[in-house]
Design a protein around this motif. Structure first.
Motif, PDB file in Angstrom:
ATOM      1  N   ILE A 106       0.840  -1.204   0.000  1.00  0.00           N
ATOM      2  CA  ILE A 106       0.000   0.000   0.000  1.00  0.00           C
ATOM      3  C   ILE A 106       0.873   1.251   0.000  1.00  0.00           C
ATOM      4  N   LEU A 107       1.933   1.216   0.815  1.00  0.00           N
ATOM      5  CA  LEU A 107       2.877   2.324   0.876  1.00  0.00           C
ATOM      6  C   LEU A 107       3.540   2.549  -0.488  1.00  0.00           C
ATOM      7  N   TYR A 108       3.899   1.459  -1.108  1.00  0.00           N
ATOM      8  CA  TYR A 108       4.567   1.499  -2.427  1.00  0.00           C
ATOM      9  C   TYR A 108       3.654   2.154  -3.471  1.00  0.00           C
ATOM     10  N   LYS A 109       2.402   1.687  -3.508  1.00  0.00           N
ATOM     11  CA  LYS A 109       1.440   2.203  -4.474  1.00  0.00           C
ATOM     12  C   LYS A 109       1.172   3.689  -4.247  1.00  0.00           C
ATOM     13  N   LYS A 110       1.067   4.069  -2.985  1.00  0.00           N
ATOM     14  CA  LYS A 110       0.789   5.455  -2.645  1.00  0.00           C
ATOM     15  C   LYS A 110       1.922   6.365  -3.092  1.00  0.00           C
ATOM     16  N   PHE A 111       3.142   5.902  -2.888  1.00  0.00           N
ATOM     17  CA  PHE A 111       4.305   6.712  -3.252  1.00  0.00           C
ATOM     18  C   PHE A 111       4.378   6.916  -4.764  1.00  0.00           C
ATOM     19  N   LEU A 112       4.101   5.857  -5.519  1.00  0.00           N
ATOM     20  CA  LEU A 112       4.186   5.931  -6.977  1.00  0.00           C
ATOM     21  C   LEU A 112       2.902   6.460  -7.604  1.00  0.00           C
ATOM     22  N   ASN A 113       1.900   6.732  -6.764  1.00  0.00           N
ATOM     23  CA  ASN A 113       0.618   7.248  -7.238  1.00  0.00           C
ATOM     24  C   ASN A 113       0.003   6.337  -8.300  1.00  0.00           C
ATOM     25  N   ILE A 141       3.241  -3.161  -7.970  1.00  0.00           N
ATOM     26  CA  ILE A 141       4.590  -3.051  -8.529  1.00  0.00           C
ATOM     27  C   ILE A 141       5.632  -3.765  -7.677  1.00  0.00           C
ATOM     28  N   GLY A 142       5.542  -3.661  -6.389  1.00  0.00           N
ATOM     29  CA  GLY A 142       6.593  -4.274  -5.583  1.00  0.00           C
ATOM     30  C   GLY A 142       6.233  -4.369  -4.113  1.00  0.00           C
ATOM     31  N   ILE A 143       6.979  -5.202  -3.389  1.00  0.00           N
ATOM     32  CA  ILE A 143       6.739  -5.399  -1.961  1.00  0.00           C
ATOM     33  C   ILE A 143       8.057  -5.536  -1.221  1.00  0.00           C
ATOM     34  N   LEU A 144       8.025  -5.147   0.056  1.00  0.00           N
ATOM     35  CA  LEU A 144       9.148  -5.369   0.951  1.00  0.00           C
ATOM     36  C   LEU A 144       8.898  -6.672   1.700  1.00  0.00           C
ATOM     37  N   THR A 145       9.867  -7.577   1.673  1.00  0.00           N
ATOM     38  CA  THR A 145       9.709  -8.866   2.351  1.00  0.00           C
ATOM     39  C   THR A 145      10.219  -8.788   3.781  1.00  0.00           C
ATOM     40  N   ASP A 146      10.034  -9.882   4.528  1.00  0.00           N
ATOM     41  CA  ASP A 146      10.554  -9.974   5.890  1.00  0.00           C
ATOM     42  C   ASP A 146      11.952 -10.582   5.925  1.00  0.00           C
ATOM     43  N   PRO A 182      17.773  -5.462   3.753  1.00  0.00           N
ATOM     44  CA  PRO A 182      16.415  -5.914   3.392  1.00  0.00           C
ATOM     45  C   PRO A 182      16.311  -6.352   1.923  1.00  0.00           C
ATOM     46  N   ILE A 183      15.361  -7.296   1.686  1.00  0.00           N
ATOM     47  CA  ILE A 183      15.111  -7.819   0.351  1.00  0.00           C
ATOM     48  C   ILE A 183      13.714  -7.395  -0.107  1.00  0.00           C
ATOM     49  N   PHE A 184      13.633  -6.853  -1.323  1.00  0.00           N
ATOM     50  CA  PHE A 184      12.363  -6.488  -1.947  1.00  0.00           C
ATOM     51  C   PHE A 184      12.083  -7.428  -3.116  1.00  0.00           C
ATOM     52  N   ILE A 185      10.804  -7.552  -3.450  1.00  0.00           N
ATOM     53  CA  ILE A 185      10.412  -8.221  -4.687  1.00  0.00           C
ATOM     54  C   ILE A 185       9.701  -7.177  -5.533  1.00  0.00           C
ATOM     55  N   SER A 186      10.295  -6.855  -6.686  1.00  0.00           N
ATOM     56  CA  SER A 186       9.766  -5.781  -7.528  1.00  0.00           C
ATOM     57  C   SER A 186      10.336  -5.904  -8.939  1.00  0.00           C
ATOM     58  N   PHE A 219      14.041   4.640  -5.450  1.00  0.00           N
ATOM     59  CA  PHE A 219      13.447   3.465  -4.827  1.00  0.00           C
ATOM     60  C   PHE A 219      13.563   3.543  -3.301  1.00  0.00           C
ATOM     61  N   SER A 220      14.706   3.995  -2.816  1.00  0.00           N
ATOM     62  CA  SER A 220      14.954   4.006  -1.359  1.00  0.00           C
ATOM     63  C   SER A 220      14.047   4.982  -0.618  1.00  0.00           C
ATOM     64  N   LYS A 221      13.610   6.036  -1.319  1.00  0.00           N
ATOM     65  CA  LYS A 221      12.757   7.029  -0.675  1.00  0.00           C
ATOM     66  C   LYS A 221      11.392   6.467  -0.301  1.00  0.00           C
ATOM     67  N   ILE A 222      10.971   5.438  -1.027  1.00  0.00           N
ATOM     68  CA  ILE A 222       9.660   4.844  -0.767  1.00  0.00           C
ATOM     69  C   ILE A 222       9.577   4.340   0.671  1.00  0.00           C
ATOM     70  N   PHE A 223      10.657   3.703   1.119  1.00  0.00           N
ATOM     71  CA  PHE A 223      10.647   3.101   2.453  1.00  0.00           C
ATOM     72  C   PHE A 223      11.595   3.805   3.419  1.00  0.00           C
ATOM     73  N   ASN A 224      12.029   5.006   3.027  1.00  0.00           N
ATOM     74  CA  ASN A 224      12.910   5.780   3.903  1.00  0.00           C
ATOM     75  C   ASN A 224      14.124   4.954   4.325  1.00  0.00           C
ATOM     76  N   LEU A 225      14.785   4.350   3.331  1.00  0.00           N
ATOM     77  CA  LEU A 225      15.915   3.466   3.603  1.00  0.00           C
ATOM     78  C   LEU A 225      17.187   4.259   3.857  1.00  0.00           C
ATOM     79  N   GLU A 226      18.114   3.595   4.491  1.00  0.00           N
ATOM     80  CA  GLU A 226      19.403   4.200   4.795  1.00  0.00           C
ATOM     81  C   GLU A 226      20.201   4.418   3.505  1.00  0.00           C
ATOM     82  N   THR A 227      20.922   5.522   3.442  1.00  0.00           N
ATOM     83  CA  THR A 227      21.858   5.753   2.337  1.00  0.00           C
ATOM     84  C   THR A 227      23.247   5.921   2.929  1.00  0.00           C
ATOM     85  N   ILE A 228      24.213   5.273   2.307  1.00  0.00           N
ATOM     86  CA  ILE A 228      25.590   5.297   2.814  1.00  0.00           C
ATOM     87  C   ILE A 228      26.504   5.893   1.750  1.00  0.00           C
TER      88      ILE A 228
END
Length: 923
Positions: free
Chosen positions: A339-346, A351-356, A369-373, A399-408
């Protein structure tokens, strides 16, 4: 008698057409196939930039005929596609009608400049007799797969037999993401399940692709049709969107496309463009474990020095582990993240999911983390899995902005060549050294390996527009099935409202667009029952479909039984010289080369590469006109007020037709309003009643409205003058500015050339034997012109013609044995005046049938090369007659224009001449 070009050109155009002068057939002569890149017939017709390539090809075609070759020099029209459809929409006409009208206009314009095309071989991609074979080829591509063991395409039927025999043959050829099965399993699958597996192998396949979607144009666009997020045509915003699309597995040919470049003669820059697009590279793959599991992933990483910046991993849905990982996940987590993914991409697309699940970084052991997309998936092996490095990659950052992922951040630039690499064991190394050290570490520790990869992506083949070749596929219980080849062509239906709407193709509104499997014909959509009658594919092919094989059809354009007769293909083989713009160096050239290789694999043609030599013509530059428009309002601001009004308005620059410009860069407001009804009541802010435009020198282009129509040029000066001036502008492969004021010099030359054969208006060529000096002038010129034509140095050819005409006028030479060969030599450049003078010389046949003269070495002065140096530094090389004395050479050097220009006001101190070697000028 004055040179009346209007009468002469009309006379010879009529003669060539009546006698079919340029129509050719296969014969015992050596062949030469010269071709211009496929033009599309736009509504505004030809401009002088287009003519550059046609004139150049014509000069060389006429030259090769004169050398005794059987020359194939055809023309046709790439009349399907977005440009033609947009023009039709703008004019409110049907594209079928506008395309035909534009083709007629193009043909007339081309004939008016004396291009020796064989019009008997004219073809048009919109003609069902042509696109019948495009459809036939698509079906064959659909029914083929690429055998990596033998590195060639084969029938899909052979692959199915392999599956029925356990598929052992395929084990070494395909990567692990393709599902493995034995023959018993294959036989248990139903038709839908089998087709789902075959889609992983077919060269034409359906896939949920992330595409470039343009809402304004209502269609998918190829990457080369988009620039900085805007459509090339129209400048409209383009967005990423997920759609089920037909794709062509071009990536399977990556290795052969790279290797084939070695056999093509072309510029280094063109080879570099192709190589970069195909993108052969050695890629590091790292092997990482999934946390709390025994599963290992092999992950490609383009830049090993960035390995410490990996913050996420994305598996495509096509990856063989995707389902397994997905099944291990918490379902509620997947739903929330999706749902978060769809909302971000409007978008509502899945399109994709974050797995556990997590992988352990192979060096730091940190959980990632591993995504399927399918966000990164591009239908080739490299992109079924992606290592996200958001700090250093644009797509990964998005892509990382969707889930507020860390950037190094990994790289910190210290200077041009030195970086600070944030890692456990590397610091203050340049990037190459850092990469080398990390690669060595990865290989030694056995946490990765080096592999060869290609970045070439498969080509999206679907277009949601009307004006294109129908795709000959119908769907039976979701299974794509090809229309029987005997029933081709599937003709594009006539639709009144062909505008695309809401992302739906016009064919979705066609009333009769269903396939009756029993009667083998197209029937009404109302009859669809999914038992005997099924829906037909409603997307059309991209414009590059028809232009990917047209060069083959020219060899046998009237054959209705097959696209090319084997005997004719054996004679013509491939294109000896292909001329066109460098802008086609990626898309068209790659697709055409792929298509040709596929046809060879399946045994229908014999040549691996379609083109032997490619010559890229340069651009003609012209001053465009730009005005300032206030965004969101019908207000225009004079350019000198830009800074004064910047606090009041936000501007956008708008190109306008240069025909609206008066003197001193002023806009003709009345003319502009009359042409643009939407701005009839617009406001124009200016000072002292003058509205100024910005002028910019750039590529002549219809999109920039800065084109010069050739019609008024050849009506005013004549086609020979126009042809020679186009070539005189500069080297064929370089950009040059159009300046009509300088055309007078070429006009004067043509008049001089005419007068060389006339005295007091009367034709006056005598049969007196020429002197030795006259023969020297002629044969030195023959040798010079021959060498220059071979090098495509047409601009210097024009200079040489001017020089010899001046020499012959000076010595008052009117002898037939000198002037007759001169007519032959100028005929490729100025065919009209050449034909007329040839006729006056008493020749019955066209000059086209005469041979280009060859030089006699006994009349050629032997030359000695001297290196010209200034204060010991090499400047250029000059040739001198071997019989000249040192004093004669010294005199020539001191009076040489180039040398005098370089010296200018500098004082000459000494001139040192080392015989037959060096001239050193000291100042």
């Amino acid at each position: 008698m004055k040179y009346n070009f209007q009468e002469i050109e009309k006379k010879w155009n009529t003669y060539w057409k009546k006698h079919k002068t340029f129509h050719i057939k296969e014969n015992k002569k050596n062949k030469y196939y010269i071709l211009n890149m496929f033009p599309y017939p736009s509504g505004s017709g030809l401009h002088v930039g287009h003519c550059l390539g046609y004139i150049a090809s014509d000069i060389y075609a006429r030259y090769k005929r004169g050398k005794g070759f059987n020359v194939l020099h055809p023309i046709g029209f790439d009349s399907f596609g977005l440009p033609a459809e947009q023009y039709a929409i703008q004019t409110g006409k049907n594209p079928k009608k506008t395309s035909y009208e534009n083709e007629v206009r193009y043909q007339k314009q081309i004939n008016n400049i004396g291009i020796s095309f064989d019009w008997s071989r004219k073809l048009s991609t919109r003609n069902p007799l042509y696109y019948k074979w495009t459809q036939w080829m698509f079906i064959e591509i659909f029914n083929s797969w690429y055998d990596k063991n033998e590195d060639k395409a084969k029938s899909i039927g052979l692959l199915i037999k392999e599956f029925e025999n356990n598929g052992n043959y395929l084990t070494k050829a395909y990567t692990s993401y393709i599902k493995k099965f034995d023959s018993k399993t294959w036989k248990k699958y139903n038709k839908y399940e089998k087709e789902k597996i075959l889609q992983n192998y077919r060269l034409a396949f359906l896939f949920d692709s992330i595409v470039n979607w343009c809402p304004e144009l209502n269609t998918v666009l190829a990457n080369e049709e988009v620039n900085n997020g805007k459509s090339i045509r129209g400048g409209f915003s383009v967005y990423k969107k997920k759609m089920l699309q037909w794709n062509i597995r071009v990536s399977a040919y990556s290795k052969r496309l790279i290797n084939g470049l070695n056999t093509i003669k072309c510029s280094k820059s063109l080879k570099k463009i192709q190589s970069n697009w195909i993108g052969k590279s050695k890629i590091c793959t790292i092997i990482a474990e999934i946390a709390n599991n025994n599963i290992k992933l092999e992950i490609p990483i383009y830049y090993p020095e960035l390995i410490f910046g990996i913050t996420f991993i994305v598996l495509s849905k096509n990856h063989f582990l995707s389902k397994k990982i997905n099944s291990l996940c918490n379902k509620q987590t997947l739903i929330n993240n999706n749902i978060l993914y769809k909302k971000f991409l409007n978008t509502s697309s899945d399109i994709g999911i974050l797995t556990d699940n997590y992988i352990l970084h192979p060096i730091t052991k940190k959980c990632i983390p591993i995504f399927i997309s399918d966000f990164f998936y591009s239908k080739n092996e490299l992109h079924v899995i992606k290592a996200g490095i958001p700090e250093h990659e644009k797509d990964s950052m998005f892509f990382s902005k969707i889930f507020n992922l860390e950037t190094i951040p990994v790289l910190k630039v210290i200077n041009k060549n030195e970086f600070c690499i944030n890692s456990l064991f590397i610091n203050k190394l340049n990037r190459y050294e850092a990469r080398k050290k990390i690669l060595k570490f990865i290989v030694e520790k056995q946490i990765g390996k080096i592999k060869t990869y290609y970045k070439l992506r498969d080509a999206i083949f679907s277009r949601q527009r009307y004006w294109g070749e129908p795709i000959p596929i119908y769907f039976k219980n979701k299974i794509p099935i090809s229309i029987p080849k005997k029933k081709l062509p599937i003709i594009l239906p006539v639709i009144k409202n062909y505008y695309p709407k809401d992302g739906k193709s016009a064919l979705q509104r066609a009333k009769n667009w269903a396939w009756d499997e029993t009667k083998k014909k197209i029937v009404s959509n109302n009859l669809i029952d999914y038992k005997n009658i099924f829906p037909i594919e409603t997307s059309t092919m991209p414009s590059w479909a028809g232009s990917s094989w047209y060069f083959l059809r020219y060899m046998d354009v009237h054959n209705n039984k097959f696209f090319l007769d084997a005997k004719k293909e054996k004679y013509w083989k491939n294109v000896d010289l292909y001329i066109g713009g460098a802008e086609h160096g990626t898309g068209h050239l790659i697709y055409a080369r792929f298509w040709n290789k596929f046809l060879k694999d399946r045994g229908w043609i014999n040549e691996e590469e379609p083109f032997k030599k490619i010559l890229n013509q340069g651009m003609i530059l012209s001053y465009s006109a730009i005005i300032l428009k206030v965004i969101g309002k019908r207000i225009f601001v004079s350019y000198e007020l830009k800074e004064k009004k910047k606090d009041l308005f936000t501007y956008q620059e708008m190109y306008i037709d240069i025909s609206f410009i008066k003197e001193n860069n002023q806009l003709n407001i009345d003319k502009f309003k009359k042409y643009n009804n939407e701005f009839m009541h617009a406001s124009f802010l200016m000072e002292k009643g003058v509205f100024l435009c910005k002028r910019k020198l750039e590529k002549m282009s219809k999109s920039k409205f800065n084109v010069i129509n050739p019609d008024h040029i050849y009506y005013k000066y004549g086609s020979d003058v126009f042809r020679m001036y186009e070539m005189f502008l500069g080297p064929i492969n370089q950009s040059k500015s159009w300046n009509e004021e300088k055309i007078i010099g070429v006009k004067n030359f043509i008049n001089k050339f005419w007068k060389l054969y006339h005295i007091n208006g009367n034709f006056n060529v005598c049969k007196d034997p020429p002197t030795f000096k006259e023969m020297q002038i002629l044969h030195s010129f023959i040798k010079d012109i021959d060498n220059k034509i071979k090098k495509f140095s047409f601009n210097t050819c024009i200079s040489s013609f001017m020089i010899i005409v001046n020499k012959l006028i000076k010595i008052k030479c009117n002898k037939e044995k000198i002037l007759e060969p001169l007519v032959k030599l100028i005929s490729p450049f100025a065919p009209y005046i050449a034909e007329e003078l040839w006729n006056k010389l008493g020749k019955k046949k066209s000059i086209v049938y005469s041979y280009i003269p060859t030089y006699n070495s006994k009349y050629i002065e032997k030359k000695v090369k001297y290196i010209i140096m200034f204060n010991g530094k090499l400047k250029f090389i000059k040739n001198f007659n071997s019989k000249y004395s040192i004093d004669e050479i010294k005199n020539i050097v001191l009076n040489d224009y180039e040398i005098k220009n370089l010296l200018k006001k500098k004082k000459l101190k000494k001139l040192i001449i080392i015989p037959k070697k060096i001239i050193n000028i000291l100042y």
